[in-house]
Design an enzyme around this catalytic site. Structure first.
Site: not given
Ligand code: DGL
Length: 261
Positions: A71, A178
């Site tokens: 993430c 993301c």
């Molecule tokens: N998948 C996450 C990232 O790579 C974030 C998503 C979220 O805002 O929870 O930033």
């Protein structure tokens, strides 16, 4: 048997795990989908630090030899803190693949899509400063990860249209900052055009993870057990913080589909 722990604010990290499995097919994984706290992107730093600290503590109880922060938001805010706290534990963290743009496509106008949390972080701003091609647009996609997490195609399309239309014909590179965004590449192309080039840090992260595990003698060499076992559900234990069974189903569907590509 030791595991690789991997986490995200939901199922987005599946885009990272799929790349890891390609280079480390003999490992066992614990995937922690923190859908209870999704989205991270709109939370403050203190909240994210606490959440990540708790997740890593839980993953360590599951006998993890290494942690992957799949993430960008969590990486941007919590990776230094976690590395300091667990200095013997290999912690590999994703970040927006802006260096790749610098290395391979420096001349082209670039759009970085990421969460507000990532974009406001110090780590991201250092990255931007270091590799800036002075033709870069930064787009905090508020709410997009959330919509992708829910999987409502119509709503995803609406958000993409609203956010991206003004960049059509202007940008040539798109940094998927993301881990949820690679799941909507097709939708992004529909708006920005077929010739857009995507930059995603996951394949490099996977190779880096392999190097680190090798260096530390932590690779699973127990090949015999795996020869005839390519069933993903046997290799991956999926945990969702809100015990949402639908998440697990969707996670494995995406993984199965993408590992056949
Ligand atoms: N998948 C996450 C990232 O790579 C974030 C998503 C979220 O805002 O929870 O930033």
């Amino acid at each position: 048997m030791e595991n690789i722990g991997i986490f995200d604010s939901g199922i987005g990290g599946v885009t990272v795990l799929k790349e890891i499995i390609k280079v480390l097919p003999n490992e066992n994984y614990i995937y922690y989908s923190d859908s209870k706290n999704n989205p991270y992107g709109d939370k403050n730093q203190e909240e994210i630090l606490k959440i990540c600290d708790d997740i890593v503590a839980n993953l360590l109880k599951e006998n993890c030899k290494s942690i992957v922060i799949a993430c960008n938001t969590a990486s941007a805010i919590a990776s230094s803190f976690l590395r300091e706290k667990y200095n013997d534990l290999p912690i590999i963290a994703i970040e927006p693949a802006y260096k790749m743009v610098h290395d391979y496509s420096y001349d082209k106008p670039t759009l970085i899509m990421a969460t507000k949390g990532t974009i406001e972080s110090e780590k991201f701003n250092l990255l931007l400063k270091k590799y800036n091609n002075n033709k870069t647009y930064i787009l905090p996609c508020v709410g997009l990860a959330d919509k992708i997490e829910d999987g409502n195609e119509k709503e995803i399309k609406q958000v993409l249209k609203l956010e991206l239309e003004k960049y059509r014909g202007i940008v040539k590179n798109v940094v998927l900052g993301c881990t949820h965004y690679p799941l909507v590449k097709e939708g992004i192309k529909e708006i920005l055009g077929e010739n857009i080039e995507f930059f995603d840090g996951s394949p490099r992260l996977a190779l880096h993870l392999k190097e680190i595990l090798k260096e530390k003698n932590l690779l699973n060499e127990d090949f015999e057990n795996y020869k005839n076992d390519y069933n993903l559900e046997n290799k991956i234990k999926f945990i969702d913080s809100s015990n949402d069974i639908k998440k697990e189903k969707r996670f494995f569907e995406i993984l199965e589909k993408s590992s056949k590509k």
